[in-house]
Scaffold this motif. Sequence first.
Motif, mmCIF file in Angstrom:
data_model
loop_
_atom_site.group_PDB
_atom_site.id
_atom_site.type_symbol
_atom_site.label_atom_id
_atom_site.label_comp_id
_atom_site.label_asym_id
_atom_site.label_seq_id
_atom_site.Cartn_x
_atom_site.Cartn_y
_atom_site.Cartn_z
ATOM 1 N N SER A 61 10.358 29.043 72.314
ATOM 2 C CA SER A 61 10.733 28.910 73.722
ATOM 3 C C SER A 61 12.012 28.089 73.834
ATOM 4 N N GLU A 92 4.145 34.011 76.531
ATOM 5 C CA GLU A 92 4.543 32.654 76.899
ATOM 6 C C GLU A 92 3.901 32.266 78.223
ATOM 7 N N SER A 94 3.742 29.716 81.659
ATOM 8 C CA SER A 94 4.768 29.221 82.589
ATOM 9 C C SER A 94 4.882 27.700 82.512
ATOM 10 N N ASN A 96 7.318 26.281 84.168
ATOM 11 C CA ASN A 96 7.755 25.964 85.516
ATOM 12 C C ASN A 96 6.576 25.652 86.438
ATOM 13 N N LYS A 156 4.089 33.152 82.081
ATOM 14 C CA LYS A 156 5.457 32.892 82.520
ATOM 15 C C LYS A 156 5.941 33.944 83.511
ATOM 16 N N SER A 157 5.461 35.179 83.381
ATOM 17 C CA SER A 157 5.885 36.245 84.279
ATOM 18 C C SER A 157 5.425 36.005 85.714
ATOM 19 N N PRO A 160 8.192 32.456 86.777
ATOM 20 C CA PRO A 160 9.265 32.302 85.786
ATOM 21 C C PRO A 160 10.142 31.094 86.069
ATOM 22 N N GLU A 161 11.003 30.800 85.123
ATOM 23 C CA GLU A 161 11.950 29.698 85.266
ATOM 24 C C GLU A 161 12.941 29.973 86.403
ATOM 25 N N THR A 162 13.453 28.904 86.992
ATOM 26 C CA THR A 162 14.553 28.988 87.955
ATOM 27 C C THR A 162 15.734 28.191 87.389
ATOM 28 N N GLU A 166 15.340 24.857 84.647
ATOM 29 C CA GLU A 166 16.045 24.851 83.363
ATOM 30 C C GLU A 166 17.196 23.850 83.336
#
Length: 439
Positions: A61, A92, A94, A96, A156-157, A160-162, A166
């Motif tokens: 990751s 993976e 999440s 976030n 993670k889907s 997800p990250e923003t 990050e």
Amino acid sequence: MQAITETQIKKFQAEFRKQKTHQVIANAVQTNGINQAAQNLAVQSQLEPTFSVEIKTGKVSNQKQSGRCWLFAALTLLRTQCAAEYGLKDFELSQNYLSFYDRLEKANWFYQRLVQTAHLPLTDRTVAQLLADPDGDGGQWSYAVNLIKKYGVVPKSVMPETYNSEHTQEFSTVLKAKLRKDAKDIRNLAKQNPAVSTLNDLITAKLAEVYRICVYAFGQPPRHFDLELRNDQQQLIQERGLTPQEFAQKYCSFNLDDWVGILNAPQDNKELGRTYCLENTNMVGAKTAKDLNLPIQRLEQLAIQQLQAGQPVWFGNDVLEQLNRQKGLLASGLYDYNSLFGIDLDLDKGLRLDYGQAAMSHAMVLTGVDLDKQGQPLKWKVENSWGDKIGTKGYFVMSVQWFRDYVYEVIIKKSYLSEQEQQQFAQDPLVLPSWDAIN
């Protein structure tokens, strides 16, 4: 106190000019940088990425520009088990999702501590430490445990990250400014001895604002979600209306209470065989996390035992020491600063902790080890969370001496401890202040 004098400067210059090699070394350092000039190629040659014990893992990751290594490493342990059980190689979870609640919970903990310390002056060390870092994205293994137990996990889907998850600096700057402003209001009200409900109402209003900021930055955490994915055999895994807690219980059946922290802090003020806990946490009402302080050789033995059983090892360390980031190497003596500069920088591990040279600044996961015929470690395989463009597709090689010098904590399944160690772990812990080196 004595100021630097012109006489001293002239003496320093004269001493430098006496040795012609000084200027040669200066040219090399100024042209190439300190690490390039100090690198020890003989040490590098001993760190081939081959291991006799190795856990099957997937793609690493990437925490990017954030301090969430502790959370990435913890979720790596969960997803490794999930991937093996359900055939999901690069699955993976999440980060976030849990990061959102981590920042919210830390804000509440900060507010509650403000009430508890309102009678103390701003110059008090506890209050000053509280205000110095009211809500960051760093943390410990225990922080991840607290979050997973309360909020579950999601793929993670699903969340997800923003950009902000990050790249957390901008968010942290805004949130810390808000919390320090809130600190003034909460301390002023608390000093008036109001009704508990009045204080709670103020804190609830402040938390509502923190929640809104978190949603703007990270997104709205799901209360329910639909799970739809295919495993490595292209079989469909599908469920409707799962809660994060239900997903964690079913797909990440990892009993977090089975795992304990084993510390190596060889300091005069920390005795071996004794448990310690941190004053700071990320959640009001969470169970106190504690660590058992043991010799570093015992941490090695326990980590090997766990790896041989097919289970990764979360570990806290000081990653920036003796690191070649691009090659993915961690080895004591990788850079010989003493010989380069003609100085002595050596301090033992305990003294480095005492004098502020050491810190548990990062968390990663052990996923392999190379053993000799006697079962002693030769080198370690490390899964980092800095993406797959460095090291061997994101995996690092760590020397035995680096483990001994810069590893401070491993998370071990309690059943691997000896009977004596389990009895020692059962003791009530001594509480370490928030400014302790291993915090």
